[in-house]
Design a protein around this motif. Structure first.
Motif, PDB file in Angstrom:
ATOM      1  N   HIS A 107      98.315   4.187  17.280  1.00  0.00           N
ATOM      2  CA  HIS A 107      97.032   4.025  16.823  1.00  0.00           C
ATOM      3  C   HIS A 107      95.921   3.942  17.799  1.00  0.00           C
ATOM      4  O   HIS A 107      96.026   2.874  18.693  1.00  0.00           O
ATOM      5  N   TYR A 108      94.934   4.618  17.801  1.00  0.00           N
ATOM      6  CA  TYR A 108      93.935   4.757  18.892  1.00  0.00           C
ATOM      7  C   TYR A 108      92.510   4.564  18.125  1.00  0.00           C
ATOM      8  O   TYR A 108      92.119   4.910  17.180  1.00  0.00           O
ATOM      9  N   ARG A 109      91.498   4.045  18.855  1.00  0.00           N
ATOM     10  CA  ARG A 109      90.061   4.202  18.793  1.00  0.00           C
ATOM     11  C   ARG A 109      89.482   5.099  20.036  1.00  0.00           C
ATOM     12  O   ARG A 109      90.129   5.048  20.887  1.00  0.00           O
ATOM     13  N   TRP A 110      88.384   5.684  19.461  1.00  0.00           N
ATOM     14  CA  TRP A 110      87.782   6.532  20.578  1.00  0.00           C
ATOM     15  C   TRP A 110      86.445   6.535  20.391  1.00  0.00           C
ATOM     16  O   TRP A 110      85.730   5.839  19.662  1.00  0.00           O
ATOM     17  N   TYR A 116      82.310   7.916  17.459  1.00  0.00           N
ATOM     18  CA  TYR A 116      83.322   6.954  17.547  1.00  0.00           C
ATOM     19  C   TYR A 116      84.047   6.793  16.264  1.00  0.00           C
ATOM     20  O   TYR A 116      83.629   6.888  15.154  1.00  0.00           O
ATOM     21  N   GLY A 117      85.171   6.332  16.474  1.00  0.00           N
ATOM     22  CA  GLY A 117      86.145   6.240  15.129  1.00  0.00           C
ATOM     23  C   GLY A 117      87.462   5.564  15.541  1.00  0.00           C
ATOM     24  O   GLY A 117      87.923   5.296  16.846  1.00  0.00           O
ATOM     25  N   GLU A 118      88.404   5.865  14.718  1.00  0.00           N
ATOM     26  CA  GLU A 118      89.782   5.495  14.991  1.00  0.00           C
ATOM     27  C   GLU A 118      90.908   6.371  14.016  1.00  0.00           C
ATOM     28  O   GLU A 118      90.345   6.772  13.336  1.00  0.00           O
ATOM     29  N   GLU A 119      92.122   6.233  14.612  1.00  0.00           N
ATOM     30  CA  GLU A 119      93.113   7.011  13.913  1.00  0.00           C
ATOM     31  C   GLU A 119      94.439   6.464  13.930  1.00  0.00           C
ATOM     32  O   GLU A 119      94.711   6.088  15.084  1.00  0.00           O
ATOM     33  N   MET A 169      92.276   8.363   9.295  1.00  0.00           N
ATOM     34  CA  MET A 169      91.134   8.468  10.152  1.00  0.00           C
ATOM     35  C   MET A 169      90.018   8.034   9.524  1.00  0.00           C
ATOM     36  O   MET A 169      89.518   8.443   8.562  1.00  0.00           O
ATOM     37  N   ILE A 170      89.070   7.338  10.510  1.00  0.00           N
ATOM     38  CA  ILE A 170      87.912   7.282  10.400  1.00  0.00           C
ATOM     39  C   ILE A 170      86.849   7.732  11.498  1.00  0.00           C
ATOM     40  O   ILE A 170      87.186   7.409  12.780  1.00  0.00           O
TER      41      ILE A 170
END
Length: 273
Positions: A89-92, A24-27, A5-6
């Motif tokens: 795998h998503y970004r938010w 914001y980030g991604e995982e 995760m970032i």
């Protein structure tokens, strides 16, 4: 359990009344990883880039896949979980602000309809990817990137977006004789001024301000040709309190002062005008 995760926190607060992006980030979630039940304090949009999972909110369960978005609203209790065989795998991105509801409603997102499917080009996904991959950036750059993301959400909702342009034009047609700012036009259409400018340029090829000027000067030509009002009266009737400013704009646009334009046009036969 290790989660790839970032997450970036902006620290931007109260810099804009329209939108504030908080994080914001991604995982890349491991098999079966779930989050919640949990209550968020801002709007959260998750975009799925690969894999599958479920999202639960308001007593409903949604099975989602790549190319889809799920929306979490402030104060809403939600739960989401990655698929065991094909974890997502998503970004938010998290945001709030005065025009959040306008944006989401225009994109067809709400508490009753929290799922959005991207267009065939993956426009929204690409725009969000830019935000996350650029990491922490200055406020103005982030907001520019966020507006690109917001615009991409509406590409598949053009009829809704076009309705805002129609409302803005109707507001201009009804209030052109008054002192009229772009902010007032946007308020009359029920939308943010920056967003209206984007939609207007896409639809009409010009800015709302340029449309207002053209509309006023077109009416001025009609009044000059069909009435005997003096220049000051014509200027006032089309929304210019300063006759000199009106005359300068008129000459810049048509190459003649209002009086010379009237004289020239009236000297022509009706079929030449």
């Amino acid at each position: 359990m290790v989660i790839d995760m970032i997450n970036y926190f902006t620290g931007f607060e109260n810099l804009s009344g329209d939108f504030t992006v908080h994080e914001y980030g991604e995982e890349q979630c491991p098999s079966g990883y779930g989050f919640g039940p949990y209550i968020r304090q801002t709007y959260f949009i998750h975009y799925i880039y690969s894999g599958k999972g479920i999202f639960r909110a308001e007593g409903k369960e949604y099975r989602l896949k790549a190319g889809q978005i799920f929306l979490i609203l402030p104060g809403q209790l939600t739960y989401y979980e990655a698929d065991k065989d094909d974890p997502w795998h998503y970004r938010w991105i998290s945001f709030d602000g005065g025009y959040s509801e306008v944006l989401l409603r225009s994109a067809g997102l709400s508490i009753q309809s929290p799922i959005y499917t991207d267009d065939e080009h993956g426009s929204a996904g690409k725009a969000l990817e830019v935000i996350v991959q650029n990491g922490i950036v200055p406020f103005c750059q982030l907001m520019s990137e966020f507006w690109s993301f917001a615009d991409s959400l509406l590409r598949g909702k053009r009829p809704i977006a076009d309705s805002y342009v129609r409302r803005a034009k109707a507001h201009i047609h009804s209030h052109y004789m008054e002192p009229l700012s772009i902010g007032e036009i946007a308020a009359g259409a029920g939308i943010d001024r920056s967003y209206l400018s984007r939609l207007f340029k896409d639809s009409e090829g010009i800015s709302p301000q340029e449309y207002l000027i053209r509309y006023r000067l077109h009416l001025a030509k009609t009044l000059l040709l069909e009435t005997d009002y003096n220049v000051s009266s014509v200027a006032r009737l089309v929304g210019y309190s300063d006759a000199l400013d009106f005359s300068k704009r008129f000459k810049s646009r048509f190459g003649l002062s209002p009086l010379k334009w009237r004289k020239e046009k009236r000297s022509l036969s009706p079929h030449q005008v």
